[in-house]
Scaffold this motif. Structure first.
Motif, PDB file in Angstrom:
ATOM      1  N   GLU A  88       0.932  -1.726  -0.075  1.00 18.73           N
ATOM      2  CA  GLU A  88       0.081   0.278  -0.339  1.00 18.73           C
ATOM      3  C   GLU A  88       0.335   1.140   0.077  1.00 18.73           C
ATOM      4  N   LEU A  89       1.984   1.211   0.413  1.00 16.74           N
ATOM      5  CA  LEU A  89       2.957   2.771   0.384  1.00 16.74           C
ATOM      6  C   LEU A  89       3.804   2.157  -0.189  1.00 16.74           C
ATOM      7  N   PHE A  90       4.015   1.195  -1.139  1.00 21.84           N
ATOM      8  CA  PHE A  90       4.821   1.603  -2.340  1.00 21.84           C
ATOM      9  C   PHE A  90       4.771   2.373  -3.677  1.00 21.84           C
ATOM     10  N   THR A  91       5.937   2.949  -3.614  1.00 22.22           N
ATOM     11  CA  THR A  91       4.648   3.650  -4.628  1.00 22.22           C
ATOM     12  C   THR A  91       4.892   3.921  -6.321  1.00 22.22           C
ATOM     13  N   TYR A  92       5.580   2.615  -6.735  1.00 21.02           N
ATOM     14  CA  TYR A  92       6.220   2.487  -8.351  1.00 21.02           C
ATOM     15  C   TYR A  92       7.270   3.793  -8.211  1.00 21.02           C
ATOM     16  N   ASP A  93       7.993   4.519  -7.753  1.00 19.67           N
ATOM     17  CA  ASP A  93       8.241   6.315  -8.185  1.00 19.67           C
ATOM     18  C   ASP A  93       9.734   5.986  -8.572  1.00 19.67           C
ATOM     19  N   TRP A  94      10.117   5.506  -8.958  1.00 16.14           N
ATOM     20  CA  TRP A  94      11.485   5.350  -9.532  1.00 16.14           C
ATOM     21  C   TRP A  94      11.812   6.874 -10.196  1.00 16.14           C
ATOM     22  N   ASP A  95      12.738   7.191  -9.897  1.00 16.44           N
ATOM     23  CA  ASP A  95      13.571   7.502 -11.082  1.00 16.44           C
ATOM     24  C   ASP A  95      14.651   7.390 -11.518  1.00 16.44           C
ATOM     25  N   SER A  96      14.258   7.009 -13.348  1.00 18.12           N
ATOM     26  CA  SER A  96      14.778   6.634 -13.689  1.00 18.12           C
ATOM     27  C   SER A  96      16.059   6.501 -14.417  1.00 18.12           C
ATOM     28  N   SER A  97      17.187   8.283 -14.050  1.00 16.46           N
ATOM     29  CA  SER A  97      17.919   8.557 -13.860  1.00 16.46           C
ATOM     30  C   SER A  97      19.060   7.343 -12.720  1.00 16.46           C
ATOM     31  N   VAL A  98      18.746   7.339 -12.084  1.00 18.14           N
ATOM     32  CA  VAL A  98      19.099   6.281 -11.142  1.00 18.14           C
ATOM     33  C   VAL A  98      19.710   5.789 -11.015  1.00 18.14           C
TER      34      VAL A  98
ATOM     35  N   VAL B  32      12.927  -3.078  -6.716  1.00 18.91           N
ATOM     36  CA  VAL B  32      12.078  -3.361  -5.278  1.00 18.91           C
ATOM     37  C   VAL B  32      11.757  -2.304  -3.933  1.00 18.91           C
ATOM     38  N   SER B  33      12.349  -1.415  -3.905  1.00 21.51           N
ATOM     39  CA  SER B  33      12.446  -1.267  -2.543  1.00 21.51           C
ATOM     40  C   SER B  33      12.308   1.172  -3.185  1.00 21.51           C
TER      41      SER B  33
ATOM     42  N   LEU C 140      14.285  -9.863   0.174  1.00 28.77           N
ATOM     43  CA  LEU C 140      13.929 -11.136  -1.416  1.00 28.77           C
ATOM     44  C   LEU C 140      12.283 -11.921  -0.799  1.00 28.77           C
ATOM     45  N   LYS C 141      13.281 -12.729   0.489  1.00 33.42           N
ATOM     46  CA  LYS C 141      13.021 -13.746   0.890  1.00 33.42           C
ATOM     47  C   LYS C 141      11.256 -12.829   1.691  1.00 33.42           C
ATOM     48  N   VAL C 142      11.187 -11.960   2.499  1.00 31.45           N
ATOM     49  CA  VAL C 142      10.226 -11.614   2.749  1.00 31.45           C
ATOM     50  C   VAL C 142       8.899 -11.355   1.722  1.00 31.45           C
ATOM     51  N   LEU C 143       9.800 -10.160   0.849  1.00 31.32           N
ATOM     52  CA  LEU C 143       8.381  -9.732   0.364  1.00 31.32           C
ATOM     53  C   LEU C 143       8.077 -11.169  -0.914  1.00 31.32           C
ATOM     54  N   GLY C 144       8.512 -12.253  -1.305  1.00 32.49           N
ATOM     55  CA  GLY C 144       8.432 -13.346  -1.648  1.00 32.49           C
ATOM     56  C   GLY C 144       8.310 -12.905  -3.515  1.00 32.49           C
ATOM     57  N   LYS C 145       8.311 -14.099  -4.311  1.00 31.26           N
ATOM     58  CA  LYS C 145       9.070 -14.091  -5.585  1.00 31.26           C
ATOM     59  C   LYS C 145       7.735 -13.756  -6.253  1.00 31.26           C
ATOM     60  N   ASP C 146       6.677 -14.104  -6.024  1.00 31.20           N
ATOM     61  CA  ASP C 146       5.927 -13.266  -6.972  1.00 31.20           C
ATOM     62  C   ASP C 146       6.034 -11.887  -6.079  1.00 31.20           C
ATOM     63  N   ARG C 147       5.646 -11.039  -5.601  1.00 30.42           N
ATOM     64  CA  ARG C 147       5.714  -9.744  -5.111  1.00 30.42           C
ATOM     65  C   ARG C 147       7.215  -9.139  -5.849  1.00 30.42           C
ATOM     66  N   VAL C 148       7.859  -9.652  -5.890  1.00 29.89           N
ATOM     67  CA  VAL C 148       9.439  -9.164  -6.139  1.00 29.89           C
ATOM     68  C   VAL C 148       9.185  -9.219  -8.474  1.00 29.89           C
TER      69      VAL C 148
ATOM     70  N   GLU D 139       6.259  -8.921  -9.522  1.00 31.37           N
ATOM     71  CA  GLU D 139       5.339  -8.230  -9.684  1.00 31.37           C
ATOM     72  C   GLU D 139       6.067  -6.567  -9.675  1.00 31.37           C
ATOM     73  N   ARG D 140       7.161  -6.287  -8.858  1.00 28.54           N
ATOM     74  CA  ARG D 140       7.216  -5.100  -8.850  1.00 28.54           C
ATOM     75  C   ARG D 140       8.570  -4.861  -9.938  1.00 28.54           C
ATOM     76  N   ILE D 141       9.109  -5.976 -10.752  1.00 27.93           N
ATOM     77  CA  ILE D 141      10.112  -5.661 -11.797  1.00 27.93           C
ATOM     78  C   ILE D 141       9.321  -5.607 -13.287  1.00 27.93           C
ATOM     79  N   HIS D 142       8.082  -6.685 -13.322  1.00 29.61           N
ATOM     80  CA  HIS D 142       6.940  -6.142 -14.450  1.00 29.61           C
ATOM     81  C   HIS D 142       6.763  -4.378 -14.124  1.00 29.61           C
ATOM     82  N   ARG D 143       6.234  -3.629 -12.815  1.00 28.22           N
ATOM     83  CA  ARG D 143       5.974  -2.663 -12.953  1.00 28.22           C
ATOM     84  C   ARG D 143       6.762  -1.599 -13.718  1.00 28.22           C
TER      85      ARG D 143
END
Ligand code: GLU
Length: 552
Positions: free
Chosen positions: A438-448, A515-516, A528-536, A538-542
């Motif tokens: 819920e807090l994860f914003t998918y707000d990456w700065d691609s220049s980083v 992931v972060s 990675l372990k606590v998030l679990g494979k599926d959520r990781v 998902e984040r890569i896809h996002r």
């Protein structure tokens, strides 16, 4: 008429048999060296950090000597009393582990055999001691009005005499019992003063347990012992109460040192044994280079509520107070971080005689250490009530799935070298927010950071093994990176960087970033372990959707 008649006129219903009280409140049956001491606040309901510091010291000395620590409410200055003041004081101190063996619980109830512990409930006792002094001619009624006292002062200033009610300057000191008797009968208003037997010319010595030997002039003032409202002054109540409550040590603020001659004289004139004194210096603060006393008015950290509001564990505050109480505590604590701090032997000698510096930055560091040593379970239990008050959203997320939250909190914790970057509970969010969708914003700065999402998907789908321990995990990701032309040998990479896609650690950093959205986080393998494979995944896809295709 003599002094006995006068005393009887003033206190007809009171016995001057002070021995009665001395028997009623006998010497305590404690082991040799046991310290009996007290916290004696006015019930203003406000405990500030200086008072907490003093009570920490008082309680610790009493506790370590198998003595007694009690609460006494000094409410004879009725203007300052506030409703529920006693409960507020007790509750505030309890949060910091300062509890009393004896004393009032509220205005009507108390525990202990030396009560009542509220001064306004001890009027008869003080009157008995005052009557005793009156009978001996060691106290007398004074009828002077404020104007008359001001006039005496004016004349003293003119004559360059010591200012105050004393000796030749004190008209009521010279009244005969007859005259005093008559004026009282006439209905004149009066207070009662001590007939001082001292002279400023003489010196006395206070053997202070913290400050050492202090030489002071003897008291020559006929100080007020009973005010117009019938209550005793602080000086008189201190001597009577600490005698009858059998205090062995008076541990109090050093603003009282100058009045010690009065107290010494009162003990002597009443034929009572003087306790030991330890005067605590005020806490100091470095205010942009200038050293001053910590101030209730200027410094928010003075209020006890401040620590709860910033989310500082009360235990960390207490450990900090221990470091300023005894200069040698900190070294001990660093060697024994998991031990009960009261196993350290606190002494008066190791207390600062000039004033300890109150340094909130240091308190933060101590707190980081303290929180670092907590288990995930402990941190969860402590942080949740704070979040409930200060961060309803994180509170909801934390408590929705406590088992998951504890997994998150366990990262970098419960090991030999725990991570130590949480000083206050409000720091937790910055560490863990991305672990909650819920807090994860998918707000990456691609220049980083440039991210090869296809590579990461391949790793997560085909290599990542949630049951691997961190060493295995490391070996596997390294091997994977090597296969995809990421250098596993830093030196080789440095020689010919253009031959590689990057360094193997770049693969870890890409994963961390996806992931972060952060470049620095807690341990990646655990994340990675606590998030679990599926959520990781998902984040890569996002990430791919959001960022891929953008120009780097
Ligand atoms: N009631 C006094 C005060 O508020 C107590 C001083 C003492 O500890 O004797 O400072």
């Amino acid at each position: 008429m003599n002094n006995y008649d006068l005393a009887e006129l003033i206190f007809p219903d009171v016995s001057s048999d002070i021995a009665y009280y001395l028997t009623k409140y006998p010497e305590r049956n404690l082991a040799e060296g046991a310290i009996v001491t007290r916290y004696a606040p006015s019930p203003t309901g406000f405990v500030h950090i200086g008072a907490l510091f003093a009570t920490f010291c008082e309680r610790t000395f009493a506790k370590q000597s198998n003595g007694v620590f009690y609460l006494r409410i000094e409410d004879t200055d009725t203007k300052r009393t506030i409703e529920n003041g006693i409960e507020l004081i007790i509750d505030d101190l309890k949060k910091f582990d300062v509890t009393f063996d004896e004393g009032p619980q509220n205005e009507n109830e108390y525990t202990g055999a030396y009560g009542p512990y509220i001064q306004t409930q001890r009027k008869k006792i003080y009157e008995s001691f005052i009557k005793y002094l009156l009978e001996q001619g060691k106290a007398y009624p004074c009828f002077c009005t404020e104007e008359e006292v001001n006039e005496i002062r004016r004349r003293q200033e003119e004559a360059e005499a010591s200012i105050g009610y004393w000796g030749e300057w004190a008209p009521c000191r010279k009244l005969s019992p007859d005259e005093a008797y008559e004026r009282i009968q006439r209905g004149d208003r009066y207070i009662i003063r001590l007939r001082s037997e001292g002279s400023e010319e003489n010196k006395i010595v206070l053997n202070d347990l913290i400050k050492g030997e202090i030489t002071l002039p003897e008291n020559q003032m006929d100080i007020v012992i009973r005010k117009q409202d019938g209550y005793p002054t602080y000086h008189f109540a201190h001597v009577v109460d600490d005698t009858l409550m059998r205090s062995t040590h008076i541990i109090r603020g050093d603003e009282w040192i100058s009045t010690y001659p009065i107290h010494k004289q009162l003990f002597q004139m009443l034929g009572l044994k003087e306790p030991k004194y330890a005067h605590i210096s005020p806490l100091l603060k470095n205010d942009n280079g200038s050293i001053r006393k910590l101030s209730k008015r200027k410094d928010p950290e003075c209020a006890m509520s401040y620590y709860g509001d910033i989310g500082m564990p009360s235990e960390a505050v207490v450990i900090y107070l221990a470091t300023i109480a005894n200069s040698n505590f900190e070294e001990w604590y660093l060697q024994h971080p998991k031990e009960d701090i009261y196993n350290f032997k606190f002494t008066f000698e190791a207390m600062s005689s000039s004033g300890a510096m109150f340094d909130i930055v240091k308190m933060y560091n101590i707190s980081k250490n303290y929180i670092g040593e907590l288990t995930a379970e402990q941190l969860y239990e402590k942080a949740v009530p704070f979040l409930e008050r200060h961060d309803p959203q994180l509170f909801r997320l934390f408590t929705a799935d406590p088992a998951y939250t504890k997994e998150v909190l366990r990262i970098d914790r419960e090991n030999e070298k725990p991570r130590k970057d949480i000083a206050v509970y409000s720091d937790i969010k910055a560490q863990v927010w991305f672990m909650f969708d819920e807090l994860f914003t998918y707000d990456w700065d691609s220049s980083v950071r440039k991210v090869d999402t296809a590579l990461l998907l391949d790793y997560m789908e085909n290599v990542f093994d949630p049951s691997a321990d961190s060493q295995q995990w490391f070996a596997e990701i390294k091997e994977f990176a090597g296969r995809h032309n990421y250098a596993v040998d830093k030196k080789a990479y440095k020689k010919n960087p253009e031959e590689y896609a990057g360094l193997f650690s770049d693969v870890c950093e890409m994963l961390r970033y996806v992931v972060s959205t952060q470049t620095r986080t807690m341990d990646l393998c655990s994340i990675l372990k606590v998030l679990g494979k599926d959520r990781v995944l998902e984040r890569i896809h996002r990430y791919q959707e959001k960022v891929d295709g953008a120009e780097f």
